[in-house]
Scaffold this motif. Structure first.
Motif, mmCIF file in Angstrom:
data_model
loop_
_atom_site.group_PDB
_atom_site.id
_atom_site.type_symbol
_atom_site.label_atom_id
_atom_site.label_comp_id
_atom_site.label_asym_id
_atom_site.label_seq_id
_atom_site.Cartn_x
_atom_site.Cartn_y
_atom_site.Cartn_z
ATOM 1 N N GLU A 30 0.836 -1.198 0.000
ATOM 2 C CA GLU A 30 0.000 0.000 0.000
ATOM 3 C C GLU A 30 0.874 1.253 0.000
ATOM 4 N N LEU A 31 0.257 2.369 -0.372
ATOM 5 C CA LEU A 31 0.962 3.654 -0.392
ATOM 6 C C LEU A 31 0.152 4.641 0.424
ATOM 7 N N ASP A 32 0.758 5.145 1.481
ATOM 8 C CA ASP A 32 0.097 6.078 2.388
ATOM 9 C C ASP A 32 0.275 7.507 1.887
ATOM 10 N N ALA A 33 -0.792 8.289 1.932
ATOM 11 C CA ALA A 33 -0.755 9.647 1.380
ATOM 12 C C ALA A 33 0.303 10.510 2.064
ATOM 13 N N LYS A 34 0.334 10.497 3.382
ATOM 14 C CA LYS A 34 1.291 11.336 4.103
ATOM 15 C C LYS A 34 2.722 10.909 3.816
ATOM 16 N N ASP A 35 2.958 9.605 3.837
ATOM 17 C CA ASP A 35 4.301 9.089 3.602
ATOM 18 C C ASP A 35 4.758 9.408 2.185
ATOM 19 N N ALA A 36 3.869 9.199 1.199
ATOM 20 C CA ALA A 36 4.226 9.484 -0.194
ATOM 21 C C ALA A 36 4.543 10.960 -0.377
ATOM 22 N N ALA A 37 3.734 11.824 0.227
ATOM 23 C CA ALA A 37 3.966 13.266 0.103
ATOM 24 C C ALA A 37 5.301 13.662 0.739
ATOM 25 N N GLU A 38 5.635 13.047 1.870
ATOM 26 C CA GLU A 38 6.912 13.351 2.523
ATOM 27 C C GLU A 38 8.096 12.947 1.641
ATOM 28 N N GLN A 39 7.957 11.816 0.945
ATOM 29 C CA GLN A 39 9.037 11.388 0.052
ATOM 30 C C GLN A 39 9.191 12.361 -1.124
ATOM 31 N N VAL A 40 8.078 12.834 -1.653
ATOM 32 C CA VAL A 40 8.141 13.805 -2.741
ATOM 33 C C VAL A 40 8.797 15.095 -2.264
ATOM 34 N N ALA A 41 8.397 15.574 -1.098
ATOM 35 C CA ALA A 41 8.981 16.808 -0.568
ATOM 36 C C ALA A 41 10.481 16.647 -0.307
ATOM 37 N N ARG A 42 10.885 15.463 0.154
ATOM 38 C CA ARG A 42 12.293 15.237 0.488
ATOM 39 C C ARG A 42 13.177 15.162 -0.753
ATOM 40 N N HIS A 43 12.692 14.481 -1.783
ATOM 41 C CA HIS A 43 13.521 14.264 -2.977
ATOM 42 C C HIS A 43 13.342 15.355 -4.030
ATOM 43 N N ASP A 44 12.247 16.110 -3.977
ATOM 44 C CA ASP A 44 11.996 17.217 -4.906
ATOM 45 C C ASP A 44 12.196 16.801 -6.365
ATOM 46 N N PRO A 45 11.477 15.778 -6.853
ATOM 47 C CA PRO A 45 11.674 15.299 -8.224
ATOM 48 C C PRO A 45 11.004 16.205 -9.252
ATOM 49 N N ASN A 59 -1.951 -0.620 -9.436
ATOM 50 C CA ASN A 59 -0.507 -0.749 -9.561
ATOM 51 C C ASN A 59 -0.123 -2.074 -10.205
ATOM 52 N N ASN A 60 0.902 -2.020 -11.025
ATOM 53 C CA ASN A 60 1.497 -3.215 -11.604
ATOM 54 C C ASN A 60 2.889 -3.357 -10.974
ATOM 55 N N PRO A 61 3.203 -4.458 -10.273
ATOM 56 C CA PRO A 61 2.596 -5.785 -10.375
ATOM 57 C C PRO A 61 1.664 -6.184 -9.235
ATOM 58 N N THR A 62 1.300 -5.265 -8.336
ATOM 59 C CA THR A 62 0.562 -5.691 -7.146
ATOM 60 C C THR A 62 -0.949 -5.726 -7.347
ATOM 61 N N GLY A 63 -1.473 -4.951 -8.315
ATOM 62 C CA GLY A 63 -2.911 -4.907 -8.549
ATOM 63 C C GLY A 63 -3.664 -3.974 -7.632
ATOM 64 N N THR A 64 -2.966 -3.312 -6.728
ATOM 65 C CA THR A 64 -3.613 -2.448 -5.740
ATOM 66 C C THR A 64 -3.902 -1.068 -6.327
ATOM 67 N N ALA A 65 -5.079 -0.530 -5.998
ATOM 68 C CA ALA A 65 -5.466 0.792 -6.482
ATOM 69 C C ALA A 65 -5.122 1.859 -5.440
ATOM 70 N N LEU A 66 -4.968 3.089 -5.903
ATOM 71 C CA LEU A 66 -4.668 4.214 -5.016
ATOM 72 C C LEU A 66 -5.941 4.961 -4.663
ATOM 73 N N GLY A 67 -6.001 5.452 -3.452
ATOM 74 C CA GLY A 67 -7.036 6.405 -3.110
ATOM 75 C C GLY A 67 -6.678 7.773 -3.684
ATOM 76 N N LEU A 68 -7.682 8.570 -3.983
ATOM 77 C CA LEU A 68 -7.401 9.897 -4.536
ATOM 78 C C LEU A 68 -6.683 10.787 -3.533
ATOM 79 N N ASP A 69 -6.762 10.434 -2.247
ATOM 80 C CA ASP A 69 -6.030 11.216 -1.252
ATOM 81 C C ASP A 69 -4.529 11.142 -1.490
ATOM 82 N N VAL A 70 -4.056 9.988 -2.002
ATOM 83 C CA VAL A 70 -2.625 9.847 -2.295
ATOM 84 C C VAL A 70 -2.239 10.775 -3.447
#
Length: 371
Positions: A150-165, A174-185
């Motif tokens: 799974e991908l947590d919204a807060k955690d994902a946002a923190e990674q984006v802020a840290r790496h500034d891509p 998601n491929n290969p896991t099949g899991t969908a994201l919430g729009l909050d992410v």
């Protein structure tokens, strides 16, 4: 000084240094009775749709001395109508498979001195396309409290802020896991940067379970948000190579700067346009494939394995002591699935009822043989 090319083969060529250690992308293409490794649609085009494609292509053949419509106008209008959510033709871009769409995005918004961030495990072509476009790649991580994939919204946002891509790659499902994201992410990732282009790869969106939202609903007011789709999966058009995206019209203008001239052939446009016009017929198999996907999840759990609930047309399953050996023994039973490199896991595409039965029968025998 640049190094001198010596030796033979690739060593004798002045290949870019950053490509020397890489291997080409490629899933095994093996002639076996049951092929469930590349998430293709197991059902052929319905005969009326196939004949409509043949007739449309035939009408275009005599004009192949002329270049195709560079703006693929009719196809963009049709795709916009199919997507809905207020998407207009000016917001649509298409290319030879969604991989080329992604390449255009990396060429326009990535490149030397820029980076892209993705959340592993995800689609393996994202870092490959980053490499071929000279874009740096950052492996983000998953693993929220809800589950290892799974991908947590807060955690994902923190990674984006840290790496500034410059680019952020999300997959839902998601491929290969099949899991969908919430729009909050998606919202959190977008808001974590004031400059990154955020790409939501929705290649398997048509297979998502009811109530799973699409990032298309978030496009208004977000000029850096891009949603990519493909006709290879739900539309059973993998051989035609047609991928597309929806985004702000300015994104499409940027992609015009990097696309090759007349990149989408007349014949591809003709076939894809017919497919969109027959969307209801082609998407009729989606419900059947969802049923087989859910059957796989249920029966794998009954075998004592650990399938990941899926919103795609495939199932990732764990609990295997020897996934490579299991893959090989299944192949010997005439069933080809995918080893995606996740420890203890394999991935299988949902196919026809007969293909699903063949896979489950072979897997049961394989597990008994190894017990």
């Amino acid at each position: 000084m640049r190094p001198t090319a010596t030796g033979s083969g690739l060593d004798a060529l002045p290949l870019r240094a950053d490509l020397r250690a890489r291997v080409p992308y490629g899933a095994p293409q093996v002639d076996v009775p049951v092929r469930l490794n590349t998430n293709e649609c197991s059902y052929p085009l319905p005969e009326p749709v196939a004949m409509a494609v043949v007739e449309s292509v035939a009408r275009e053949v005599r004009g192949l001395n002329r270049y195709p419509d560079r703006e693929f106008t009719a196809l963009r209008e049709a795709l916009a109508g199919y997507l809905g959510h207020g998407v207009e033709a000016a917001q649509v871009w298409a290319a030879n498979g969604s991989n080329e769409v992604l390449l255009h995005l990396f060429q326009a918004f990535g490149g030397a001195g820029r980076t892209a961030l993705g959340f592993t495990p995800a689609y393996s072509m994202h870092p490959n396309i980053a490499a071929t476009s000279g874009t740096g790649w950052v492996d983000g991580h998953r693993g929220a409290a809800a589950g290892p994939f799974e991908l947590d919204a807060k955690d994902a946002a923190e990674q984006v802020a840290r790496h500034d891509p410059d680019l952020v790659m999300l997959c839902s499902p998601n491929n290969p896991t099949g899991t969908a994201l919430g729009l909050d992410v998606v919202r959190a990732v977008y808001e974590a940067s004031d400059r990154a282009v955020v790409v939501v790869d929705e290649a398997y969106e048509e297979f998502a379970r009811p109530g799973t939202p699409s990032a298309l609903t978030l496009l208004p007011g977000r000029p850096r948000l891009v949603v990519t789709r493909t006709m290879s999966k739900a539309f059973a058009l993998a051989g035609a190579r047609l991928g597309y995206l929806a985004a702000d019209p300015a994104v499409c203008d940027a992609l015009r700067l990097v696309r090759l001239p007349y990149h989408l052939s007349t014949l591809t446009q003709a076939a894809a346009l017919v497919a969109v016009q027959h969307a209801a017929d082609l998407l009729g198999t989606v419900a059947a494939l969802r049923e087989q996907r859910d059957r796989i999840v249920s029966e794998l759990a009954a075998l004592g394995l650990d399938p990941v609930p899926s919103d795609a047309n495939f199932v990732l399953f764990g609990g295997l002591r020897d996934p490579a050996g299991t893959w090989q023994r299944l192949l010997e039973h005439g069933v080809l699935i995918r080893d995606v490199g996740i420890e203890g896991h394999l991935r299988v595409t949902a196919g026809t009822p007969a293909e699903t039965t063949a896979f489950l029968t072979a897997l049961t025998a394989t597990l008994q043989e190894s017990s």
